[in-house]
Design a protein around this motif. Structure first.
Motif, short mmCIF file in Angstrom:
data_model
loop_
_atom_site.label_atom_id
_atom_site.label_comp_id
_atom_site.label_asym_id
_atom_site.label_seq_id
_atom_site.Cartn_x
_atom_site.Cartn_y
_atom_site.Cartn_z
N GLY A 146 0.73 -1.34 -0.18
CA GLY A 146 0.06 -0.11 0.03
C GLY A 146 0.76 1.23 -0.12
N TYR A 147 2.23 1.12 -0.14
CA TYR A 147 2.88 2.47 -0.29
C TYR A 147 4.01 2.38 -1.39
N TRP A 183 6.83 11.03 4.57
CA TRP A 183 5.88 12.17 5.17
C TRP A 183 4.69 12.29 4.50
N ALA A 184 4.81 12.19 2.97
CA ALA A 184 3.33 12.50 2.32
C ALA A 184 2.45 11.09 2.58
N SER A 185 2.78 10.18 2.91
CA SER A 185 2.16 8.81 2.90
C SER A 185 1.45 8.85 4.47
N PRO A 186 0.33 8.09 4.36
CA PRO A 186 -0.44 7.85 5.72
C PRO A 186 0.36 6.86 6.77
N ALA A 210 2.27 7.60 9.21
CA ALA A 210 2.24 8.34 10.38
C ALA A 210 1.31 9.30 10.41
N THR A 211 0.17 9.35 11.26
CA THR A 211 -0.93 10.58 11.19
C THR A 211 -0.19 11.80 11.29
N SER A 212 0.81 11.99 11.88
CA SER A 212 1.66 13.18 11.98
C SER A 212 2.24 13.80 10.87
N HIS A 213 2.64 12.79 9.79
CA HIS A 213 3.31 12.86 8.52
C HIS A 213 4.90 13.41 8.97
N TYR A 214 5.20 13.32 10.38
CA TYR A 214 6.34 13.80 10.72
C TYR A 214 6.66 15.29 10.53
N GLY A 215 5.75 15.97 10.89
CA GLY A 215 5.73 17.20 10.70
C GLY A 215 6.25 17.71 9.34
#
Length: 211
Positions: free
Chosen positions: A157-158, A179-182, A184-189
């Motif tokens: 899925g990525y 970062w652009a993927s789902p 982590a919900t934070s998208h690592y800032g």
């Protein structure tokens, strides 16, 4: 003047005459001998021929290309470091173990758990797939299983992260895909919570590897 008979490997000899030094070609019939058996003289046949080789002639040098191999699962498990786990994920995914890919994986692991306890819950990247924790809070029986499930989840899925790992040329480009993927919900800032400084190499307990 009489010339000596010159024995040749191909089975014939040149015999010069005394009078005119003319050469006649004589083909000696070949015989097959068992290994180690003495040569027998056949009536009317020339003596067995011998080939003498100078003992000072050196054998030719044979050049062989150097061989290399990627570390296998058992080797990586015995090494037991966060770098070894990163290599294991790449191995399960079939991605090249380049410097860029290794740097990317180590940085990613640091953002999730940190080097001192990177093996926390045997889930270095807080992967929800197959760990029993949809939010990434689940655990695996060992770090080998964790690496396999991580590679599978990325492949299922990525695609942008996988494309970066397949290229293996830019840790920064692959990080941007993470970062652009789902994942982590934070998208690592969007990169503000992502460090590129060198990652400390730390060994996990053997029990975490299932050893």
């Amino acid at each position: 003047m009489t010339l000596a008979i010159i024995g040749l490997v191909c089975g014939f000899s040149i015999v010069p005459t005394d009078e005119a030094l003319a050469s006649t070609l004589r083909i000696a019939p070949s015989t097959t001998l068992a290994p180690g058996a003495p040569a027998e003289r056949v009536p009317g046949q020339a003596p067995a021929q011998e080939l003498l080789v100078d003992a000072t002639i050196a054998a030719p040098v044979v050049n062989r290309e150097s061989l290399s191999a990627t570390d296998g699962l058992q080797t990586l498990a015995r090494v037991g470091t966060n770098e070894a786990w990163a290599k294991l994920v790449l191995m399960f995914g079939g991605w090249p173990q380049t410097d860029a890919n290794l740097a990317l994986m180590l940085r990613w692991m640091r953002q999730e758990n940190g080097p001192p306890d990177w093996w926390n819950r045997n889930n270095p990247l807080n992967n929800g797939y197959g760990s029993g924790g949809g939010a990434g809070l689940g655990s695996y029986p060992d770090l080998v299983s964790a690496a396999e499930y991580c590679a599978k989840n990325l492949q299922r899925g990525y695609p942008d992260i996988v494309a970066g790992l397949e290229a293996g040329t830019s840790a920064d480009a692959t990080a941007a895909a993470i970062w652009a993927s789902p994942w982590a919900t934070s998208h690592y800032g969007n990169g503000s919570h992502w460090s590129t400084r060198p990652v400390e190499i730390v060994q996990a307990p053997a029990s975490a590897w299932g050893l």
